[in-house]
Scaffold this motif. Structure first.
Motif, short mmCIF file in Angstrom:
data_model
loop_
_atom_site.label_atom_id
_atom_site.label_comp_id
_atom_site.label_asym_id
_atom_site.label_seq_id
_atom_site.Cartn_x
_atom_site.Cartn_y
_atom_site.Cartn_z
N LEU A 113 68.28 -11.12 5.70
CA LEU A 113 67.03 -10.41 5.95
C LEU A 113 67.01 -9.03 5.29
CD1 LEU A 113 66.10 -11.14 9.68
CD2 LEU A 113 64.64 -11.47 7.68
N LEU A 114 68.19 -8.49 5.01
CA LEU A 114 68.24 -7.18 4.37
C LEU A 114 67.57 -7.19 3.00
CD1 LEU A 114 71.82 -5.85 5.22
CD2 LEU A 114 69.62 -5.13 6.17
N VAL A 115 67.56 -8.35 2.34
CA VAL A 115 66.87 -8.46 1.04
C VAL A 115 65.39 -8.13 1.22
CG1 VAL A 115 66.21 -10.01 -0.82
CG2 VAL A 115 68.52 -10.14 0.16
N PHE A 116 64.78 -8.67 2.27
CA PHE A 116 63.36 -8.42 2.54
C PHE A 116 63.14 -6.96 2.95
CE2 PHE A 116 63.94 -12.93 2.92
CZ PHE A 116 62.78 -13.48 2.41
N VAL A 117 64.08 -6.40 3.71
CA VAL A 117 63.97 -5.00 4.12
C VAL A 117 63.98 -4.09 2.90
CG1 VAL A 117 65.06 -3.14 5.42
CG2 VAL A 117 65.04 -5.45 6.36
N ILE A 118 64.90 -4.35 1.99
CA ILE A 118 65.03 -3.51 0.80
C ILE A 118 63.78 -3.64 -0.09
CG2 ILE A 118 66.31 -3.19 -1.35
CD1 ILE A 118 68.82 -4.08 0.25
N VAL A 119 63.32 -4.88 -0.27
CA VAL A 119 62.12 -5.09 -1.09
C VAL A 119 60.93 -4.34 -0.48
CG1 VAL A 119 60.43 -6.80 -1.84
CG2 VAL A 119 62.86 -7.29 -2.04
N GLY A 120 60.76 -4.46 0.82
CA GLY A 120 59.65 -3.78 1.47
C GLY A 120 59.74 -2.27 1.36
N ALA A 121 60.95 -1.73 1.54
CA ALA A 121 61.14 -0.28 1.46
C ALA A 121 60.85 0.26 0.07
CB ALA A 121 62.57 0.08 1.88
N VAL A 122 61.09 -0.56 -0.95
CA VAL A 122 60.84 -0.13 -2.33
C VAL A 122 59.38 -0.31 -2.71
CG1 VAL A 122 61.35 -0.66 -4.75
CG2 VAL A 122 63.21 -0.56 -3.08
N VAL A 123 58.79 -1.43 -2.28
CA VAL A 123 57.43 -1.77 -2.68
C VAL A 123 56.40 -0.80 -2.11
CG1 VAL A 123 55.60 -3.46 -2.25
CG2 VAL A 123 57.77 -4.20 -3.21
N THR A 142 52.57 -8.57 -3.12
CA THR A 142 53.21 -7.68 -2.15
C THR A 142 52.50 -7.67 -0.80
OG1 THR A 142 51.98 -5.77 -3.02
CG2 THR A 142 54.17 -6.19 -3.94
N TRP A 143 51.17 -7.78 -0.80
CA TRP A 143 50.41 -7.75 0.44
C TRP A 143 50.04 -9.14 0.93
CZ3 TRP A 143 48.39 -3.38 3.18
CH2 TRP A 143 48.81 -2.13 2.66
N GLY A 144 50.24 -10.15 0.11
CA GLY A 144 49.93 -11.52 0.49
C GLY A 144 51.16 -12.39 0.65
N ALA A 145 51.81 -12.69 -0.47
CA ALA A 145 52.96 -13.59 -0.44
C ALA A 145 54.13 -13.02 0.36
CB ALA A 145 53.41 -13.90 -1.87
N PHE A 146 54.43 -11.74 0.16
CA PHE A 146 55.61 -11.15 0.81
C PHE A 146 55.56 -11.22 2.34
CE2 PHE A 146 58.01 -7.35 2.29
CZ PHE A 146 59.28 -7.78 1.94
N VAL A 161 59.51 -25.55 1.17
CA VAL A 161 58.31 -25.76 0.39
C VAL A 161 57.06 -25.30 1.13
CG1 VAL A 161 58.03 -28.15 1.20
CG2 VAL A 161 57.03 -27.45 -0.99
N GLU A 162 57.02 -25.47 2.46
CA GLU A 162 55.83 -25.06 3.19
C GLU A 162 55.65 -23.54 3.17
OE1 GLU A 162 58.99 -25.88 6.45
OE2 GLU A 162 58.38 -26.67 4.49
N ALA A 163 56.78 -22.82 3.11
CA ALA A 163 56.69 -21.36 3.01
C ALA A 163 56.11 -20.94 1.66
CB ALA A 163 58.07 -20.74 3.20
N VAL A 164 56.54 -21.61 0.61
CA VAL A 164 56.03 -21.29 -0.73
C VAL A 164 54.55 -21.66 -0.83
CG1 VAL A 164 56.27 -21.80 -3.19
CG2 VAL A 164 58.31 -21.63 -1.75
N ALA A 165 54.18 -22.80 -0.24
CA ALA A 165 52.76 -23.19 -0.26
C ALA A 165 51.91 -22.19 0.50
CB ALA A 165 52.60 -24.59 0.33
N ALA A 166 52.39 -21.73 1.65
CA ALA A 166 51.65 -20.73 2.42
C ALA A 166 51.56 -19.41 1.68
CB ALA A 166 52.30 -20.53 3.79
N ALA A 167 52.62 -19.06 0.95
CA ALA A 167 52.57 -17.86 0.13
C ALA A 167 51.51 -17.98 -0.96
CB ALA A 167 53.94 -17.59 -0.49
#
Length: 224
Positions: A113-123, A142-146, A161-167
């Motif tokens: 989950l730290l990957v998502f935390v870091i991406v969010g903190a940078v974005v 950044t505001w939709g898929a992420f 796959v369902e997560a990618v489709a929802a993104a």
């Protein structure tokens, strides 16, 4: 004869005091993008309500507060009277709070989950201070898929796959949002008029509620 001042957004309240802080949250758009977190969480193979609620709180702090405070700091698009130092402080505290929740979640549920935390903190600062990604596709990703992918990963600790489709759904809807909101912003903030924006704003309102209702329905189905 005088002319009525055109508000910078259809949801903007009168200028000054507590109204500025409510306007700063961009309430309909914050709800819209928080709904993506809930959609992602509800689609995961295993659903934990507490995880989704923590994810929603983290995104509210990061997107609803920090991102919008930085956006207002960059050019005052909402014309609030909030001092720049206050906007900077609010953004910093909110982003730190969001990251703290993310680190706690990673410790409890999985360090990836730290990957998502870091991406969010940078974005957040990159996008809202217009340093990078400040275009239609940057917004959609950044505001939709992420948010969708994060909501899913918080629950499942993996992406399927369902997560990618929802993104993809969130990307397409975010691009539609930009297509509608860009001419509205230009009319209200640059030309100081609401002529011709009513159908666009009505569509934005309807899409906001459609997104929220879909998220509520999916979460309700998982709670049965």
């Amino acid at each position: 004869m005088g002319t009525q001042e055109v508000r910078p957004a259809f949801y903007a309240l009168g200028t000054g005091g507590w109204r500025d802080y409510v306007t700063l949250l961009h309430p309909p758009y914050t709800l819209w993008h928080l709904s993506y977190v809930a959609v992602g969480a509800a689609l995961a193979p295993h659903f934990h309500l507490n995880r989704m609620l923590w994810a929603l709180l983290s995104f509210f702090l990061a997107m609803g507060i920090a991102a919008h405070a930085l956006d207002e700091l960059k050019g005052r698009p909402l014309r609030t009277r909030i001092p720049s130092a206050v906007l900077a402080a609010v953004a910093t505290v909110a982003l730190i709070g969001a990251c703290a929740i993310g680190v706690g979640a990673a410790r409890a549920w999985g360090w990836w989950l730290l990957v998502f935390v870091i991406v969010g903190a940078v974005v957040v600062p990159l996008y809202n201070l217009e340093l990078a990604l400040h275009n239609d596709w940057g917004f959609a990703l950044t505001w939709g898929a992420f948010p969708v992918l994060t909501g899913y990963f918080v629950e499942a600790q993996t992406l399927r796959v369902e997560a990618v489709a929802a993104a993809g759904y969130a990307v397409a809807l975010s691009l539609a949002q930009r297509a509608l909101s860009t001419p509205v912003r230009q009319a209200r903030r640059e030309r100081d008029t609401t002529a011709g924006v009513e159908p666009l704003e009505r569509t934005l309102r309807l899409l906001t509620w459609a997104s929220v209702v879909l998220a509520v329905a999916l979460v309700a189905a998982r709670l049965r």
